[in-house]
Design a protein around this motif. Sequence first.
Motif, short mmCIF file in Angstrom:
data_model
loop_
_atom_site.label_atom_id
_atom_site.label_comp_id
_atom_site.label_asym_id
_atom_site.label_seq_id
_atom_site.Cartn_x
_atom_site.Cartn_y
_atom_site.Cartn_z
N MET A 233 1.08 -1.19 0.03
CA MET A 233 0.34 0.07 0.08
C MET A 233 0.27 0.80 0.28
O MET A 233 1.85 0.82 0.76
CB MET A 233 -1.34 0.14 1.01
N PRO A 234 0.08 2.34 -0.84
CA PRO A 234 1.15 3.28 -0.81
C PRO A 234 1.36 4.40 0.50
O PRO A 234 2.79 4.79 0.75
CB PRO A 234 0.46 4.34 -2.06
N LYS A 235 0.41 3.89 1.16
CA LYS A 235 1.01 4.68 2.70
C LYS A 235 1.95 4.22 3.57
O LYS A 235 2.84 5.04 3.84
CB LYS A 235 -0.70 4.79 3.15
N LYS A 236 1.92 2.86 3.65
CA LYS A 236 3.43 2.18 4.33
C LYS A 236 4.61 2.59 3.72
O LYS A 236 5.44 2.74 4.27
CB LYS A 236 3.02 1.02 4.63
N MET A 237 4.66 2.74 2.47
CA MET A 237 5.78 2.47 1.73
C MET A 237 6.59 4.43 1.52
O MET A 237 7.80 4.69 1.84
CB MET A 237 5.40 2.18 -0.02
N ILE A 238 5.30 5.28 1.87
CA ILE A 238 5.86 6.51 2.17
C ILE A 238 6.24 6.79 3.20
O ILE A 238 6.94 7.57 3.42
CB ILE A 238 4.48 7.73 1.60
N LYS A 239 5.81 6.47 4.49
CA LYS A 239 5.11 6.69 5.56
C LYS A 239 7.59 5.77 5.91
O LYS A 239 8.03 6.56 7.04
CB LYS A 239 4.40 5.91 6.82
N ARG A 240 7.81 4.66 5.71
CA ARG A 240 8.90 4.62 5.59
C ARG A 240 10.45 5.78 5.06
O ARG A 240 10.91 5.52 5.65
CB ARG A 240 9.06 3.23 4.96
N TRP A 241 9.53 6.15 4.34
CA TRP A 241 10.63 7.23 3.74
C TRP A 241 10.40 8.99 4.23
O TRP A 241 12.31 9.42 3.99
CB TRP A 241 10.30 7.15 2.27
N LEU A 242 9.15 8.63 4.86
CA LEU A 242 9.31 10.29 5.30
C LEU A 242 10.10 10.47 6.55
O LEU A 242 10.35 9.51 7.38
CB LEU A 242 8.02 10.81 5.47
N PRO A 243 10.97 11.55 7.15
CA PRO A 243 11.82 11.75 8.55
C PRO A 243 10.32 11.88 9.30
O PRO A 243 9.01 12.09 9.23
CB PRO A 243 11.77 12.91 8.13
N ASP A 244 9.84 11.59 11.16
CA ASP A 244 9.59 11.73 11.51
C ASP A 244 9.41 13.70 12.00
O ASP A 244 10.18 14.23 11.25
CB ASP A 244 10.84 11.54 13.17
N HIS A 245 7.86 13.45 12.16
CA HIS A 245 7.40 15.31 11.94
C HIS A 245 7.85 15.88 13.31
O HIS A 245 7.69 17.20 12.67
CB HIS A 245 5.74 15.05 12.44
N ASN B 227 -2.84 9.97 -7.13
CA ASN B 227 -5.09 9.78 -7.03
C ASN B 227 -5.02 8.68 -7.34
O ASN B 227 -5.37 7.18 -6.47
CB ASN B 227 -5.28 10.84 -7.44
N SER B 228 -4.04 8.00 -8.68
CA SER B 228 -5.19 6.58 -9.38
C SER B 228 -3.72 5.00 -8.79
O SER B 228 -4.88 4.34 -8.29
CB SER B 228 -4.58 6.43 -10.50
N ILE B 229 -2.78 5.28 -8.77
CA ILE B 229 -2.41 4.36 -7.48
C ILE B 229 -3.02 3.69 -6.49
O ILE B 229 -2.94 2.97 -6.34
CB ILE B 229 -0.63 4.41 -8.07
N TRP B 230 -3.39 5.46 -5.44
CA TRP B 230 -3.02 5.47 -4.25
C TRP B 230 -5.13 4.81 -4.21
O TRP B 230 -5.49 3.80 -3.13
CB TRP B 230 -3.46 6.66 -3.75
N ARG B 231 -5.84 4.93 -5.19
CA ARG B 231 -7.12 4.52 -5.37
C ARG B 231 -6.69 2.51 -5.89
O ARG B 231 -7.44 2.24 -5.75
CB ARG B 231 -7.87 5.09 -6.27
N PHE B 232 -6.49 2.70 -7.25
CA PHE B 232 -5.78 1.06 -6.92
C PHE B 232 -5.92 -0.13 -6.24
O PHE B 232 -5.32 -0.91 -5.78
CB PHE B 232 -4.63 0.63 -8.92
N SER B 233 -5.27 0.81 -5.45
CA SER B 233 -4.25 -0.14 -4.27
C SER B 233 -5.10 -0.62 -3.69
O SER B 233 -5.37 -1.17 -2.57
CB SER B 233 -3.20 1.12 -3.36
N VAL B 234 -6.34 0.54 -3.04
CA VAL B 234 -7.32 0.37 -1.80
C VAL B 234 -7.97 -0.96 -2.44
O VAL B 234 -9.02 -1.68 -1.47
CB VAL B 234 -8.01 1.90 -1.56
N ALA B 235 -8.25 -0.67 -3.79
CA ALA B 235 -9.52 -1.21 -4.60
C ALA B 235 -9.21 -2.31 -4.45
O ALA B 235 -9.29 -3.86 -4.13
CB ALA B 235 -9.64 -0.66 -5.67
N SER B 236 -7.43 -2.77 -4.68
CA SER B 236 -7.05 -4.49 -4.31
C SER B 236 -6.71 -4.92 -3.45
O SER B 236 -7.25 -6.05 -3.35
CB SER B 236 -5.51 -3.94 -5.18
N ASN B 237 -6.86 -3.58 -2.62
CA ASN B 237 -7.03 -4.77 -0.97
C ASN B 237 -8.30 -5.11 -0.25
O ASN B 237 -8.09 -5.93 -0.03
CB ASN B 237 -6.19 -3.76 -0.24
N TRP B 238 -8.78 -4.48 -0.66
CA TRP B 238 -10.99 -4.64 -0.61
C TRP B 238 -10.54 -5.48 -1.69
O TRP B 238 -11.65 -6.72 -0.81
CB TRP B 238 -11.43 -3.46 -1.37
#
Length: 169
Positions: free
Chosen positions: A1-13, A152-163
Motif C-alpha cells: 500500500m502506498p501509505k506504508k511505503m511513503i511512511k518509511r521514507w518520510l522523516p519524523d514530524h 491519486n490513481s495508484i492510491w485508488r487502485f491499491s485500496v481497491a486491490s486490498n478490498w
Amino acid sequence: MPKKMIKRWLPDHHTIKSNKHLQIFGDVLHDANLWHLNRRSVSKAFAVGLFFAFVPVPFQMILAAGMAILVHSNLPLSVALVWLSNPITIPPIFYGCYKLGTVLMGVPPQDFAFELSVEWLTTSLSAVAGPFLLGCAVCAVFFSIAGYFTINSIWRFSVASNWRKRKHR
C-alpha cells in the motif's frame, strides 16, 4: 500500500517541526492535518512538490512548505519532493526546460558557456531567460498535474486491490 511505503521514507514530524528554516511558519506547523497520510493529502503533496521542483529559485523548500500549508497537503512529502531537482539533477532538468521553451517560443537554441560572474548573469542570462522560464513554467504545471493524478490513481487502485483481497479471504 502506498501509505506504508511513503511512511518509511518520510522523516519524523518532530524533526521537521524543529527545523530552524521552517520556524517562520510558527504554530501552523502543529496542525495535525499537515502530517496525515491519506489519498488527498499525498496527491496534493506530489502536486506541490513537483511544481516547486521546477521553480528556478534557491529557496524551493520554503515555498513548497508554504504552499503545502495553504492547500493542506502532507508537509514532509511536499518538501521532500522538491529535492528531485538537486545539485546533480538540476543541469539536465533545467537544460530540458530551456530546450522545451525554445521549441514553444519558436526560437533557435543559443550556444552559451556558463560562467559564474556578474557580467555573465547580466549579458548571457538575459538572452536565455525567456525560453528557460517558459519551459520551467510548462514543466512545473505539467508534472504537478501528472503527479497528482498518477498518485491519486495508484492510491485508488491499491485500496481497491486490498478490498478485493480481503473479500476473497
